[in-house]
Design a protein around this motif. Sequence first.
Motif, short mmCIF file in Angstrom:
data_model
loop_
_atom_site.label_atom_id
_atom_site.label_comp_id
_atom_site.label_asym_id
_atom_site.label_seq_id
_atom_site.Cartn_x
_atom_site.Cartn_y
_atom_site.Cartn_z
N TRP A 180 3.91 0.70 -18.52
CA TRP A 180 4.30 -0.31 -17.54
C TRP A 180 4.09 0.16 -16.11
O TRP A 180 3.90 -0.64 -15.19
N LEU A 181 4.09 1.49 -15.89
CA LEU A 181 3.86 2.01 -14.56
C LEU A 181 2.41 1.76 -14.14
O LEU A 181 2.12 1.36 -13.01
N LEU A 182 1.48 1.97 -15.09
CA LEU A 182 0.08 1.69 -14.79
C LEU A 182 -0.13 0.20 -14.52
O LEU A 182 -0.87 -0.19 -13.59
N ALA A 183 0.54 -0.64 -15.32
CA ALA A 183 0.41 -2.09 -15.11
C ALA A 183 0.92 -2.49 -13.73
O ALA A 183 0.33 -3.35 -13.04
N LEU A 184 2.04 -1.87 -13.29
CA LEU A 184 2.60 -2.19 -11.97
C LEU A 184 1.62 -1.80 -10.86
O LEU A 184 1.41 -2.57 -9.91
N LEU A 185 1.01 -0.63 -10.97
CA LEU A 185 0.08 -0.18 -9.95
C LEU A 185 -1.13 -1.10 -9.88
O LEU A 185 -1.62 -1.46 -8.79
N VAL A 186 -1.63 -1.49 -11.08
CA VAL A 186 -2.78 -2.39 -11.10
C VAL A 186 -2.42 -3.73 -10.45
O VAL A 186 -3.21 -4.32 -9.69
N LEU B 209 0.93 4.24 -2.91
CA LEU B 209 0.69 5.65 -2.61
C LEU B 209 1.90 6.51 -2.93
O LEU B 209 1.76 7.63 -3.47
N VAL B 210 3.08 6.01 -2.58
CA VAL B 210 4.30 6.78 -2.88
C VAL B 210 4.46 6.96 -4.39
O VAL B 210 4.79 8.04 -4.89
N THR B 211 4.20 5.89 -5.17
CA THR B 211 4.32 5.98 -6.64
C THR B 211 3.34 6.99 -7.20
O THR B 211 3.68 7.81 -8.08
N VAL B 212 2.09 6.97 -6.71
CA VAL B 212 1.09 7.92 -7.20
C VAL B 212 1.51 9.36 -6.90
O VAL B 212 1.42 10.26 -7.75
N VAL B 213 1.98 9.58 -5.65
CA VAL B 213 2.39 10.93 -5.27
C VAL B 213 3.58 11.40 -6.11
O VAL B 213 3.62 12.54 -6.61
N VAL B 214 4.59 10.53 -6.27
CA VAL B 214 5.77 10.91 -7.06
C VAL B 214 5.36 11.23 -8.51
O VAL B 214 5.83 12.19 -9.13
N MET B 215 4.48 10.42 -9.10
CA MET B 215 4.06 10.66 -10.48
C MET B 215 3.30 11.98 -10.63
O MET B 215 3.30 12.59 -11.70
N MET B 216 2.65 12.44 -9.55
CA MET B 216 1.96 13.73 -9.62
C MET B 216 2.93 14.88 -9.86
O MET B 216 2.56 15.93 -10.40
N GLY C 256 -4.13 -5.07 -7.19
CA GLY C 256 -4.84 -6.34 -7.34
C GLY C 256 -4.35 -7.38 -6.35
O GLY C 256 -5.15 -8.15 -5.76
N GLY C 257 -3.02 -7.45 -6.13
CA GLY C 257 -2.48 -8.41 -5.16
C GLY C 257 -2.95 -8.12 -3.75
O GLY C 257 -3.30 -9.03 -2.98
N GLU C 258 -2.95 -6.82 -3.39
CA GLU C 258 -3.40 -6.44 -2.05
C GLU C 258 -4.87 -6.82 -1.87
O GLU C 258 -5.27 -7.36 -0.82
N TRP C 259 -5.67 -6.54 -2.89
CA TRP C 259 -7.10 -6.84 -2.80
C TRP C 259 -7.32 -8.34 -2.65
O TRP C 259 -8.16 -8.78 -1.87
N PHE C 260 -6.53 -9.16 -3.37
CA PHE C 260 -6.70 -10.61 -3.30
C PHE C 260 -6.39 -11.13 -1.90
O PHE C 260 -7.13 -11.96 -1.34
N VAL C 261 -5.29 -10.63 -1.31
CA VAL C 261 -4.91 -11.11 0.03
C VAL C 261 -5.96 -10.72 1.06
O VAL C 261 -6.36 -11.53 1.91
N ARG C 262 -6.39 -9.49 0.99
CA ARG C 262 -7.38 -9.03 1.95
C ARG C 262 -8.69 -9.79 1.77
O ARG C 262 -9.41 -10.10 2.72
N ARG C 263 -9.05 -10.08 0.53
CA ARG C 263 -10.27 -10.85 0.27
C ARG C 263 -10.12 -12.28 0.82
O ARG C 263 -11.07 -12.83 1.39
N ARG C 264 -8.92 -12.80 0.59
CA ARG C 264 -8.68 -14.18 1.01
C ARG C 264 -8.81 -14.32 2.51
O ARG C 264 -9.32 -15.33 3.02
N TYR C 265 -8.36 -13.29 3.26
CA TYR C 265 -8.39 -13.37 4.71
C TYR C 265 -9.51 -12.51 5.30
O TYR C 265 -9.46 -12.14 6.47
N ARG D 131 0.83 -1.20 0.00
CA ARG D 131 0.00 0.00 0.00
C ARG D 131 0.88 1.27 0.00
O ARG D 131 0.60 2.24 -0.72
N SER D 132 1.95 1.27 0.79
CA SER D 132 2.85 2.42 0.82
C SER D 132 3.50 2.63 -0.54
O SER D 132 3.63 3.78 -1.02
N ALA D 133 3.91 1.53 -1.20
CA ALA D 133 4.54 1.66 -2.52
C ALA D 133 3.58 2.26 -3.53
O ALA D 133 3.96 3.09 -4.36
#
Length: 908
Positions: free
Chosen positions: A886-892, A70-77, A896-905, A66-68
């Motif tokens: 590729w930056l958009l793909a990385l963020l997605v 948010l940091v990426t979005v802020v830096v890209m701004m 997506g990974g975070e959402w899957f883990v949180r959904r799983r648990y 999550r930090s990565a």
Amino acid sequence: MLTEIDMTWIMGVLGAGAGQSEWGFRAASASWLLPPALVVVVGYAIWLYRRTTLSRRWAWALLVVRSAVLVTVVVMMFQPVLVVEAASQVRQHVLVLMDGSSSMALQDQRQRERDRAEASLASGRQANALAAVQRDLGRGLRQLHQTVNALERSQLTSLVEAHAGWQAVLVDLEPRLATAASTTATNALRPQVERWAAQAGPYQEQIEQAVRQGTLDDTQRQELIEVHRDLVAAVDETIVEIGQAALQMGTASSEADGMPSRHQLARGLLREHEDSVFDALDQHHQVRYFTFGDALHPLGEDADAPREPLLTSAPEQESTQLGTAMDEVVARHAGQPIAGVVVLSDGGSNRGLDPVTVARRLGDRGIPVYTIGLGLPDPPDVLVTQVVAPPLAFVRDRVPVRAEISSLGFAQRDVTVTAELDGVPVAEKTLTLDDDRQWVELPFSPDHTVEAGELVVRVSELAGEVSHANNRSGQNFRVIDERIRVLYVEGIPRWEFRYLRQVLLRDHRLHVHLLMTEGDRELAEISAEHLGSLPSEPERLFEYDLVILGDVSARYFSTRQLELLRDLVRERGGALAMIAGPDHAPASYVGTPLEDVLPVRLGTRRAVAVEASARWRITDAGRRSAMTRLAGDDERNAQVWHLVRPMLRLPDLEGLKPAATALAELEHSHLGREGEPYPLLAWHRYGSGRSLFLASDQLWRLRYQRGDEHHARFWGQTIQFLTLARVMGEAKRVQIVTDAERYRAGQRVQVTAHVLGEGYEPLAVDSYDVVLDRHEPEGESRTLRLEAVPGTPGVFETRFTAEAGSYQVHDPVQPEQATTAAFRVEQVPLEMIEPAMQEHVLRQIAERSGGRYFTVSELPALPGLMDAVPRPVTIRHERELWNQWWLLALLVALLGGEWFVRRRYQQL
């Protein structure tokens, strides 16, 4: 924060050499907000995961994800970018300009053997037997220049290569000279090459030893610089001498072969062949080719043979803008290294920027211009240089038409010079040419009125002239059948009065009245020519076109009479002439209404003595004026005016008024105030009329040994000039004039307006608008804005270039109070009027820019003078990091990974 990293692989992608890169933010001004923003978003991520049922390991993993994000979005701004810079060695540009104007189609009639041999050499009609020697010397000149440059910059590696190249040229020259044609120049060159070779060996060893030691002693370096500079001069001079020998060996084209045009000479120099100078330039430079005339035209930029379009072009452009072409071609290559500009031209330039001024600017930027002169500076030609004639004449008047004829190449040939009025010959004279400037007098007396005619002086055409377009010159001309009314007021009958009185009474154009204030009072009763007093009624005084005031006291006139004299000039368009005297004029007129009318500022003292050696000097304005032209050429005219001495006493003057024109000044005297010249003869426009002041009453001395010839001529021309506007009905508050009545295509037209307000005072505004109407070949109108002339109240000027046609300039606001100026522009290109090659212009261009002027025989030295060292060019490439797929793909993927883990648990 900026980080430098090795980006060799990126440079490979960009096609450049190895370089460096740095990254930063496009929104650099707000980058200080980035650190606190990162702290906030990381803190926010920690706050999200402060309470969770996940294991510590998964909690930390999701916190990092999550930090990565948010940091990426802020830096890209803040729009991060990657800037890659690399230095690349590129060849310098040489910009070649070929004149494509119509003057390049002229075929110079080359009468001298040398000129014809040079034309044959340039056009390719004969081979240059010594071209190979010149080519090798040109290569040697380039190597020597590089040697000197390397020595001055202490670049030892480049020094070794350049000096070795010079030695290689010497090796090639020895067998070349053994088989070359035997001439004085080549025979002298053989032992010289041997001496150069013997000298080069030890210097090469000295240089190589310095390389091994890693340094070159300053004393040795300075010695080598001086030696090789002397070699540059010697080789350059030898190339010229070999070229002269090649011309002497060549066989000139016969007249049956026809003389090549200037354009054909340029094409011959540009064609591809073994000894082509431009082939040599192509080997070491990036050469670009252009033609110019009306505009700049690039040619052959994408072609395999870039010179081919030049060889098939035609000289058809109607004007020459040499200065503009030089300025524009350099501007097109801004930021690129330029070794020099090469111009093939006859030097004519009649539009656009001044080429010498542009050359000086290019020289300040280190861009030399090399000019190649095509044509002859002195082609055989006969032309009418100028016609001097009044624009107005009277029926049965003797019109003094004078024409200046210039000739070259036709000495002792007879031509017929004819004056024509509306196409009808009115005077003719046979002239024997002497290859110089000659004046021809063509006086005639018109026997009928002409409202709007054309007076033309024509010279018969001769075979072999480079151009016949300049064998005629003309002006507008008008003939009227009226008489000018003149009133001459004098005091004591002095010498000037006695002779001037007879001149006025004998002139059939004049209706003269005389008023003697201190003579026989009974003259008015017995003679119809004399008046008893100055008329005090406006209707009577205003009948006169000109009033001449002699040495008469202002107290003789009433204030009312002085005011009427002022109004005659200011409001009625009349003229006033004052002949100064030792007693009353002009000193007694200080503070009177006539003081403003005079073109000079009056002093308060009486007349003062002047040195006996003082004499008349005709000013530049006087040399252009019909009033003071008493002889055909300037030298003879000056000698005539030197007869007016001694002048005895002259009035006290403080100088000219701001808008006045001095036609003659006092020479060899200190009578002027504060170093200003003393005005002997001056005039100015006052209101809608004209005023003239003559400081000396000794003009009768012009009669010495010549009778009335000069004295009567001066007064006849002066009276006509002063009364011209009123006689022609043009005495109005707005006087619009042009500096000529006829122009050639490409010449600049100057329009001047003398504007008075309703109170007849000079109009004090910044600009004044008039309208320019074109009547032929098609009607159109446009507004001209005339700017105020500094220091000259009420005078406005502008300059412009007009196309061929017939024009009128008028005032649309108050047409009844303004004159109309008419002029015609003839479709005859200026380069056809001045057909000579302008060698002095081409030499100035080369000199001011730091380049050089070349003749055809000197041209092989050109490649050796061009700086052929490649220049470093920095390539800067900026890549946006924030706008990548590729930056958009990385963020997605991360989200997506975070959402899957949180959904799983079950943390959603």
